[in-house]
Design an enzyme around this catalytic site. Structure first.
Site, PDB file in Angstrom:
ATOM      1  N   GLY A  10      -2.153  -1.544   7.982  1.00  0.00           N
ATOM      2  CA  GLY A  10      -2.976  -0.409   7.556  1.00  0.00           C
ATOM      3  C   GLY A  10      -3.978  -0.025   8.637  1.00  0.00           C
ATOM      4  O   GLY A  10      -3.948  -0.553   9.765  1.00  0.00           O
ATOM      5  N   PHE A  11      -4.837   0.895   8.281  1.00  0.00           N
ATOM      6  CA  PHE A  11      -5.845   1.423   9.207  1.00  0.00           C
ATOM      7  C   PHE A  11      -6.710   0.285   9.783  1.00  0.00           C
ATOM      8  O   PHE A  11      -6.690  -0.007  10.991  1.00  0.00           O
ATOM      9  CB  PHE A  11      -6.668   2.471   8.441  1.00  0.00           C
ATOM     10  CG  PHE A  11      -7.999   2.832   9.018  1.00  0.00           C
ATOM     11  CD1 PHE A  11      -8.184   3.015  10.385  1.00  0.00           C
ATOM     12  CD2 PHE A  11      -9.098   3.023   8.165  1.00  0.00           C
ATOM     13  CE1 PHE A  11      -9.438   3.366  10.905  1.00  0.00           C
ATOM     14  CE2 PHE A  11     -10.341   3.382   8.670  1.00  0.00           C
ATOM     15  CZ  PHE A  11     -10.511   3.537  10.044  1.00  0.00           C
ATOM     16  N   ILE A  12      -7.440  -0.402   8.928  1.00  0.00           N
ATOM     17  CA  ILE A  12      -8.384  -1.408   9.418  1.00  0.00           C
ATOM     18  C   ILE A  12      -7.649  -2.686   9.856  1.00  0.00           C
ATOM     19  O   ILE A  12      -7.972  -3.285  10.881  1.00  0.00           O
ATOM     20  CB  ILE A  12      -9.461  -1.708   8.348  1.00  0.00           C
ATOM     21  CG1 ILE A  12     -10.211  -0.413   8.000  1.00  0.00           C
ATOM     22  CG2 ILE A  12     -10.440  -2.778   8.836  1.00  0.00           C
ATOM     23  CD1 ILE A  12     -11.042  -0.465   6.735  1.00  0.00           C
ATOM     24  N   TYR A 157     -11.060   1.389  -9.324  1.00  0.00           N
ATOM     25  CA  TYR A 157     -11.031   0.802  -7.970  1.00  0.00           C
ATOM     26  C   TYR A 157     -12.277  -0.050  -7.735  1.00  0.00           C
ATOM     27  O   TYR A 157     -12.194  -1.212  -7.330  1.00  0.00           O
ATOM     28  CB  TYR A 157     -10.939   1.918  -6.920  1.00  0.00           C
ATOM     29  CG  TYR A 157     -11.212   1.459  -5.499  1.00  0.00           C
ATOM     30  CD1 TYR A 157     -10.308   0.652  -4.816  1.00  0.00           C
ATOM     31  CD2 TYR A 157     -12.385   1.842  -4.841  1.00  0.00           C
ATOM     32  CE1 TYR A 157     -10.564   0.232  -3.512  1.00  0.00           C
ATOM     33  CE2 TYR A 157     -12.647   1.427  -3.533  1.00  0.00           C
ATOM     34  CZ  TYR A 157     -11.731   0.618  -2.882  1.00  0.00           C
ATOM     35  OH  TYR A 157     -12.000   0.196  -1.591  1.00  0.00           O
TER      36      TYR A 157
HETATM   37  N1  LIG Z   1     -11.314   2.690   4.723  1.00  0.00           N
HETATM   38  C1  LIG Z   1     -12.477   2.592   4.083  1.00  0.00           C
HETATM   39  O1  LIG Z   1     -13.351   3.449   4.202  1.00  0.00           O
HETATM   40  C2  LIG Z   1     -12.758   1.407   3.192  1.00  0.00           C
HETATM   41  C3  LIG Z   1     -14.029   1.311   2.583  1.00  0.00           C
HETATM   42  C4  LIG Z   1     -14.298   0.231   1.737  1.00  0.00           C
HETATM   43  C5  LIG Z   1     -13.328  -0.753   1.564  1.00  0.00           C
HETATM   44  N2  LIG Z   1     -12.112  -0.625   2.164  1.00  0.00           N
HETATM   45  C6  LIG Z   1     -11.109  -1.670   1.921  1.00  0.00           C
HETATM   46  O2  LIG Z   1     -10.551  -2.090   3.164  1.00  0.00           O
HETATM   47  C7  LIG Z   1      -9.201  -2.497   2.980  1.00  0.00           C
HETATM   48  C8  LIG Z   1      -8.306  -1.786   3.981  1.00  0.00           C
HETATM   49  O3  LIG Z   1      -8.434  -0.375   3.815  1.00  0.00           O
HETATM   50  P1  LIG Z   1      -7.745   0.677   4.782  1.00  0.00           P
HETATM   51  O4  LIG Z   1      -8.611   1.890   4.788  1.00  0.00           O
HETATM   52  O5  LIG Z   1      -7.352   0.027   6.040  1.00  0.00           O
HETATM   53  O6  LIG Z   1      -6.478   1.054   3.901  1.00  0.00           O
HETATM   54  P2  LIG Z   1      -4.927   1.100   4.255  1.00  0.00           P
HETATM   55  O7  LIG Z   1      -4.266   1.661   3.039  1.00  0.00           O
HETATM   56  O8  LIG Z   1      -4.702   1.798   5.554  1.00  0.00           O
HETATM   57  O9  LIG Z   1      -4.562  -0.428   4.422  1.00  0.00           O
HETATM   58  C9  LIG Z   1      -4.162  -1.260   3.357  1.00  0.00           C
HETATM   59  C10 LIG Z   1      -2.788  -1.825   3.702  1.00  0.00           C
HETATM   60  O10 LIG Z   1      -2.421  -2.697   2.640  1.00  0.00           O
HETATM   61  C11 LIG Z   1      -1.057  -2.499   2.358  1.00  0.00           C
HETATM   62  N3  LIG Z   1      -0.811  -2.874   0.961  1.00  0.00           N
HETATM   63  C12 LIG Z   1      -1.263  -2.244  -0.153  1.00  0.00           C
HETATM   64  N4  LIG Z   1      -0.794  -2.848  -1.249  1.00  0.00           N
HETATM   65  C13 LIG Z   1      -0.039  -3.894  -0.824  1.00  0.00           C
HETATM   66  C14 LIG Z   1       0.699  -4.883  -1.489  1.00  0.00           C
HETATM   67  N5  LIG Z   1       0.800  -4.905  -2.819  1.00  0.00           N
HETATM   68  N6  LIG Z   1       1.351  -5.817  -0.746  1.00  0.00           N
HETATM   69  C15 LIG Z   1       1.281  -5.782   0.617  1.00  0.00           C
HETATM   70  N7  LIG Z   1       0.596  -4.852   1.301  1.00  0.00           N
HETATM   71  C16 LIG Z   1      -0.056  -3.914   0.587  1.00  0.00           C
HETATM   72  C17 LIG Z   1      -0.809  -1.025   2.604  1.00  0.00           C
HETATM   73  O11 LIG Z   1       0.561  -0.727   2.874  1.00  0.00           O
HETATM   74  C18 LIG Z   1      -1.725  -0.736   3.785  1.00  0.00           C
HETATM   75  O12 LIG Z   1      -1.024  -0.822   5.011  1.00  0.00           O
HETATM   76  C19 LIG Z   1      -8.879  -2.211   1.522  1.00  0.00           C
HETATM   77  O13 LIG Z   1      -9.053  -3.397   0.786  1.00  0.00           O
HETATM   78  C20 LIG Z   1      -9.922  -1.199   1.110  1.00  0.00           C
HETATM   79  O14 LIG Z   1     -10.188  -1.231  -0.270  1.00  0.00           O
HETATM   80  C21 LIG Z   1     -11.805   0.430   2.977  1.00  0.00           C
END
Ligand SMILES: NC(=O)c1ccc[n+]([C@@H]2O[C@H](COP(=O)([O-])OP(=O)(O)OC[C@H]3O[C@@H](n4cnc5c(N)ncnc54)[C@H](O)[C@@H]3O)[C@@H](O)[C@H]2O)c1
Length: 327
Positions: A10-12, A157
């Site tokens: 994913g992104f982060i 969420y």
């Molecule tokens: N981006 C933000 O601003 C933000 C802010 C607060 C918290 N977060 C948290 O940071 C984390 C990462 O967020 P992100 O923005 O990188 O999102 P993202 O969707 O890009 O990354 C999450 C990754 O998890 C994978 N995933 C989801 N469900 C899955 C499953 N059941 N099994 C295996 N893989 C699975 C997805 O395919 C994705 O690649 C998340 O937990 C999110 O809640 C993000």
């Protein structure tokens, strides 16, 4: 060290994997490449991570699969000597969680419990759990401090993130797992999820389309640049890796400079070089009025010190976006 990162494509997760490799660590990831947004973007993230692994001669393995698959998670821990875990995989979106709360509970909580159980069974003692600023709901007191009450989440969420923090506490208390729960405040930068405001507004402006603005534009968000988030996450990982300490802690990771939606749109417009056409829409259920981090605890304990302010961050993002899309 060998670290296991869930949601690593994913992104982060992709940025974090790369930075840990640059620091000489071996990385194992799991990702199910779901279609919450275009899975091809996740494939591209994976390719970039793979290149970094080659460049820095690190061990890297991706498991394509679901964190709810108990047997798969168990086999990963059997096959590798894992030193620490970073739990990023989740359904990450406020508005869709109102449409499908069961799916959010299933992935964000059942998935997390399977991970915690597997850590317990394999004697893995260090976890970074990624929570969210959304746990603060419509907290009236700003900036938000980790000691503020967070009993009023206003989306499924947010409720799953708060519940995740509690589950982590239980495993810490019962099985001595060191845990840092990180409340990220809206993260942005290259590879940002396309559903999030900065990416979406940049795309719409470059395509000459109007910008849907939910509410009157006075809602505000504390944005955090992805390199600062990665830095804070690695510092918290090092913190929970201290085997001689008994750690459960919660950290805000933010930028502490909220910007209103209106100002965000005009800043992106200036950087992109277009005058935004705004289409005002009603506020969306689940959206909070403001997020604003007090990160003094992270600063004190982890030496977290975010560096990239919003103007510079948007410039970096737009530059990356234009290179990627040729727009
Ligand atoms: N981006 C933000 O601003 C933000 C802010 C607060 C918290 N977060 C948290 O940071 C984390 C990462 O967020 P992100 O923005 O990188 O999102 P993202 O969707 O890009 O990354 C999450 C990754 O998890 C994978 N995933 C989801 N469900 C899955 C499953 N059941 N099994 C295996 N893989 C699975 C997805 O395919 C994705 O690649 C998340 O937990 C999110 O809640 C993000």
């Amino acid at each position: 060290m060998k670290y296991f990162i869930t949601g690593g494509s994913g992104f982060i997760g992709s940025h974090l994997s790369q930075e840990l490799m640059r620091q000489g660590h071996d990385i194992i990831t799991i990702d199910n490449f779901n279609d919450y947004y275009d899975p091809l973007l996740k494939e591209k993230n994976y390719e970039d991570v793979k290149k970094t692994a080659i460049k820095y001669s690190c061990f890297f393995k991706l498991y394509k699969g679901d964190i709810r698959n108990k047997e798969l998670i168990s086999s990963i821990f059997n096959d590798h000597q894992i030193d620490g875990v970073i739990a990023l995989a989740a359904n990450a979106g406020v508005r869709p969680s109102i449409e499908d709360p069961l799916y959010y509970v299933d992935v964000n909580l059942v998935g997390l419990t399977i991970l915690l159980e597997t850590m317990r069974n394999n004697d893995v003692k260090s976890l970074v759990f990624v929570s969210s600023s959304s746990v603060y709901g419509n907290n009236k007191k700003v900036p938000f401090n980790e000691k503020d009450e967070v009993d009023n989440p206003i989306s499924p969420y947010a409720a799953t993130k708060k519940a995740g923090e509690l589950l982590c506490y239980t495993y810490h208390a019962l099985f001595d797992i060191n845990v840092a729960c990180l409340r990220y405040f809206t993260v942005y930068g290259p590879r940002q999820r396309p559903d999030l405001a900065i990416n979406k507004f940049t795309r719409l402006m470059l395509e000459g389309k109007s910008i849907p603005m939910f509410g009157d534009g006075t809602t505000a968000r504390d944005y955090t640049y992805v390199s600062d988030i990665v830095d804070g996450t690695i510092k918290s990982l090092n913190y929970v890796m201290q085997k001689d300490k008994h750690i459960y802690d919660i950290f805000n990771l933010g930028g502490s400079h909220p910007i209103s939606l209106k100002d965000l749109i005009s800043t992106i417009g200036e950087v992109v070089g277009v005058k935004p056409i705004i289409e005002q829409m009603p506020m969306q259920p689940g959206d909070v009025n403001i997020t604003y981090s007090d990160f003094s605890h992270a600063k004190e304990v982890l030496d977290y010190n975010p560096k990239i302010r919003i103007n510079e961050g948007i410039q970096r993002f737009v530059k990356w976006y234009r290179e990627e899309t040729k727009l």
